[in-house]
Design an enzyme around this catalytic site. Structure first.
Site, PDB file in Angstrom:
ATOM      1  N   ASN A  84       1.196  -1.463   0.013  1.00 38.65           N
ATOM      2  CA  ASN A  84      -0.046   0.118  -0.166  1.00 38.65           C
ATOM      3  C   ASN A  84       1.004   1.560  -0.205  1.00 38.65           C
ATOM      4  O   ASN A  84       1.562   1.175  -0.088  1.00 38.65           O
ATOM      5  CB  ASN A  84      -0.720  -0.167   1.410  1.00 38.65           C
ATOM      6  CG  ASN A  84      -2.194   0.550   0.758  1.00 38.65           C
ATOM      7  OD1 ASN A  84      -2.133   1.702   0.114  1.00 38.65           O
ATOM      8  ND2 ASN A  84      -3.384  -0.147   1.767  1.00 38.65           N
ATOM      9  N   HIS A 114      22.959   1.486  13.893  1.00 40.94           N
ATOM     10  CA  HIS A 114      24.288   2.060  14.125  1.00 40.94           C
ATOM     11  C   HIS A 114      24.682   1.943  14.576  1.00 40.94           C
ATOM     12  O   HIS A 114      24.356   1.157  16.001  1.00 40.94           O
ATOM     13  CB  HIS A 114      23.231   3.504  14.078  1.00 40.94           C
ATOM     14  CG  HIS A 114      22.354   4.215  12.512  1.00 40.94           C
ATOM     15  ND1 HIS A 114      23.530   4.541  11.461  1.00 40.94           N
ATOM     16  CD2 HIS A 114      21.079   3.930  11.798  1.00 40.94           C
ATOM     17  CE1 HIS A 114      22.289   4.493  10.465  1.00 40.94           C
ATOM     18  NE2 HIS A 114      21.256   4.468  11.247  1.00 40.94           N
ATOM     19  N   ALA A 159      -1.325  -3.269  13.352  1.00 35.99           N
ATOM     20  CA  ALA A 159      -1.092  -1.527  12.670  1.00 35.99           C
ATOM     21  C   ALA A 159      -0.498  -1.450  13.845  1.00 35.99           C
ATOM     22  O   ALA A 159      -0.443  -0.992  15.005  1.00 35.99           O
ATOM     23  CB  ALA A 159      -2.322  -1.108  12.575  1.00 35.99           C
ATOM     24  N   ARG A 182      -1.295 -14.156  19.934  1.00 38.33           N
ATOM     25  CA  ARG A 182      -1.702 -15.375  20.226  1.00 38.33           C
ATOM     26  C   ARG A 182      -0.849 -15.964  18.436  1.00 38.33           C
ATOM     27  O   ARG A 182      -0.915 -15.675  17.991  1.00 38.33           O
ATOM     28  CB  ARG A 182      -3.170 -15.640  20.125  1.00 38.33           C
ATOM     29  CG  ARG A 182      -4.409 -15.594  18.976  1.00 38.33           C
ATOM     30  CD  ARG A 182      -5.417 -14.870  19.129  1.00 38.33           C
ATOM     31  NE  ARG A 182      -5.760 -14.602  18.113  1.00 38.33           N
ATOM     32  CZ  ARG A 182      -6.965 -14.701  16.860  1.00 38.33           C
ATOM     33  NH1 ARG A 182      -6.460 -16.024  16.696  1.00 38.33           N
ATOM     34  NH2 ARG A 182      -7.592 -14.932  15.700  1.00 38.33           N
TER      35      ARG A 182
END
Length: 192
Positions: A84, A114, A159, A182
């Site tokens: 997306n 880094h 998300a 889970r």
């Protein structure tokens, strides 16, 4: 060894001040600008632009632009991948995405690590560790995957998660840092 060879070997290298590394990234940035400004309806032009960045054209790729990467040549996409809009692949090391994987908007895959001490960071040092994503995975919006992470087949990453460690196959992971919520039973009948 050149800095590019060190990068590919997972060694510390000068990512910021080496003229050749800077040139490679600028060339890809130009190609990305071409891709990201191409009319979404012009499938052939978009495919040519993306193939120019990666060095190949993945089968059945569904890519929503804008898309960003550092080098392109270290991005390995299997067939039927959906990416997306506004995703970033920091591909100093290989980023491998398995077939039938869905990547939500604004996800980032970051291979660069880094030094902790600023004296070395200020000299431009970093090292790149590969990221591997298995088949049939789904990444919700805004997921970040950090250097060296391996995500198994069939995973769902919720998300906003920040994946700092390996995730075993068929796992639902969420949070910052991501933790396994889970196991996913891939034989379950969800659409009753």
């Amino acid at each position: 060894m050149t800095n590019e060879e060190k990068m590919k070997a997972g060694m510390w290298y000068d990512a910021n001040y080496d003229p050749l590394m800077q040139k490679k990234r600028r060339e890809v940035q130009y190609s990305l600008q071409q891709l990201n400004s191409t009319d979404p309806r012009d499938i052939k032009a978009r495919e040519e632009a993306f193939a120019n960045i990666l060095g190949y054209l993945p089968d059945a790729l569904d890519l929503v632009t804008p898309f960003y990467c550092d080098y392109g040549t270290n991005v390995i996409l299997e067939n039927n991948v959906f990416i997306n809009l506004n995703c970033y692949f920091m591909d100093g090391a290989e980023i491998s995405i398995g077939s039938h994987t869905f990547i939500g908007p604004s996800c980032g895959f970051y291979t660069a690590a880094h030094p902790m001490t600023y004296a070395y960071r200020n000299q431009g040092y970093e090292k790149a560790l590969p990221i591997f994503v298995g088949k049939n995975c789904w990444f919700g919006a805004g997921v970040m995957v950090l250097p060296g992470v391996h995500i198994g087949d069939g995973c769902v990453i919720a998300a906003g998660a920040v994946v700092t460690k390996d995730i075993p196959e068929n796992s639902l992971a969420a949070g910052v840092p991501a933790r396994i919520i889970r196991h996913i039973d891939q034989t379950a009948e969800e659409l009753k």
